[in-house]
Design a protein around this motif. Structure first.
Motif, PDB file in Angstrom:
ATOM      1  N   SER A   1       0.847  -1.191   0.000  1.00 21.04           N
ATOM      2  CA  SER A   1       0.000   0.000   0.000  1.00 21.04           C
ATOM      3  C   SER A   1       0.885   1.244   0.000  1.00 21.04           C
ATOM      4  O   SER A   1       1.656   1.472   0.933  1.00 21.04           O
ATOM      5  CB  SER A   1      -0.905  -0.026   1.237  1.00 21.04           C
TER       6      SER A   1
ATOM      7  N   SER B   1       1.267   5.334  -0.025  1.00 24.64           N
ATOM      8  CA  SER B   1       0.609   6.595   0.344  1.00 24.64           C
ATOM      9  C   SER B   1       1.513   7.735  -0.097  1.00 24.64           C
ATOM     10  O   SER B   1       2.666   7.813   0.334  1.00 24.64           O
ATOM     11  CB  SER B   1       0.384   6.664   1.855  1.00 24.64           C
TER      12      SER B   1
ATOM     13  N   GLY C   1      -2.928  -0.622  -9.020  1.00 20.32           N
ATOM     14  CA  GLY C   1      -3.679   0.535  -9.475  1.00 20.32           C
ATOM     15  C   GLY C   1      -3.729   1.621  -8.427  1.00 20.32           C
ATOM     16  O   GLY C   1      -3.325   1.416  -7.274  1.00 20.32           O
ATOM     17  N   PRO C   2      -4.234   2.792  -8.836  1.00 27.25           N
ATOM     18  CA  PRO C   2      -4.317   3.923  -7.909  1.00 27.25           C
ATOM     19  C   PRO C   2      -5.454   3.756  -6.906  1.00 27.25           C
ATOM     20  O   PRO C   2      -6.470   3.122  -7.199  1.00 27.25           O
ATOM     21  CB  PRO C   2      -4.590   5.117  -8.836  1.00 27.25           C
ATOM     22  N   LYS C   3      -5.257   4.320  -5.726  1.00 28.37           N
ATOM     23  CA  LYS C   3      -6.340   4.393  -4.741  1.00 28.37           C
ATOM     24  C   LYS C   3      -7.340   5.439  -5.226  1.00 28.37           C
ATOM     25  O   LYS C   3      -7.002   6.324  -6.014  1.00 28.37           O
ATOM     26  CB  LYS C   3      -5.793   4.802  -3.364  1.00 28.37           C
ATOM     27  N   ILE C   4      -8.562   5.328  -4.752  1.00 34.60           N
ATOM     28  CA  ILE C   4      -9.600   6.313  -5.081  1.00 34.60           C
ATOM     29  C   ILE C   4     -10.097   6.912  -3.776  1.00 34.60           C
ATOM     30  O   ILE C   4     -10.601   6.172  -2.933  1.00 34.60           O
ATOM     31  CB  ILE C   4     -10.765   5.646  -5.851  1.00 34.60           C
ATOM     32  N   PRO C   5      -9.961   8.216  -3.539  1.00 31.72           N
ATOM     33  CA  PRO C   5      -9.285   9.198  -4.397  1.00 31.72           C
ATOM     34  C   PRO C   5      -7.791   8.894  -4.522  1.00 31.72           C
ATOM     35  O   PRO C   5      -7.257   8.087  -3.762  1.00 31.72           O
ATOM     36  CB  PRO C   5      -9.530  10.519  -3.675  1.00 31.72           C
ATOM     37  N   ARG C   6      -7.128   9.559  -5.454  1.00 29.23           N
ATOM     38  CA  ARG C   6      -5.730   9.245  -5.774  1.00 29.23           C
ATOM     39  C   ARG C   6      -4.760   9.803  -4.724  1.00 29.23           C
ATOM     40  O   ARG C   6      -4.100  10.822  -4.912  1.00 29.23           O
ATOM     41  CB  ARG C   6      -5.389   9.783  -7.171  1.00 29.23           C
TER      42      ARG C   6
ATOM     43  N   GLY D   1      -1.432   4.210  -4.034  1.00 26.64           N
ATOM     44  CA  GLY D   1      -1.743   3.075  -4.891  1.00 26.64           C
ATOM     45  C   GLY D   1      -1.619   1.774  -4.131  1.00 26.64           C
ATOM     46  O   GLY D   1      -1.175   1.744  -2.983  1.00 26.64           O
TER      47      GLY D   1
END
Length: 98
Positions: free
Chosen positions: A8, A10, A42-47, A50
């Protein structure tokens, strides 16, 4: 034994700064997809960072891989790595565990 690892990321820099290293980060991902280590990403949402799903036989190997990420080299992301043993999975997913 092969376990899975959730990497993960950040971001700790502005997206404009993160994006300067995106091409290099994508090459890094491509390398480890190529050798079968990375399963998905992939990217986290919101960005705000990832996620990478990675397979390996040990934490040290995963930590070494992370040191190669341009996001890490250029100090724009922090990393949290969670190891887990797959106890069950959806039909078809086992092909990614080999």
């Amino acid at each position: 034994d092969m376990n899975l690892f959730i990497i993960s990321l950040s971001y700790k820099a502005a997206l404009t700064q993160v994006d300067q290293y995106l091409a290099g980060h994508n090459q890094f991902l491509k390398k480890y997809y190529g050798n079968g280590t990375f399963v998905c990403s992939g990217p986290k949402i919101p960005r705000v960072g990832g996620v990478i799903l990675c397979k390996s036989d040990n934490m040290d190997a995963v930590m070494t891989i992370v040191t190669e990420d341009p996001f890490n080299i250029n100090n724009v992301a922090d990393y949290e790595i969670t190891e887990f043993r797959v106890a069950d999975c959806a039909k078809g997913f086992e092909t990614f565990l080999k």
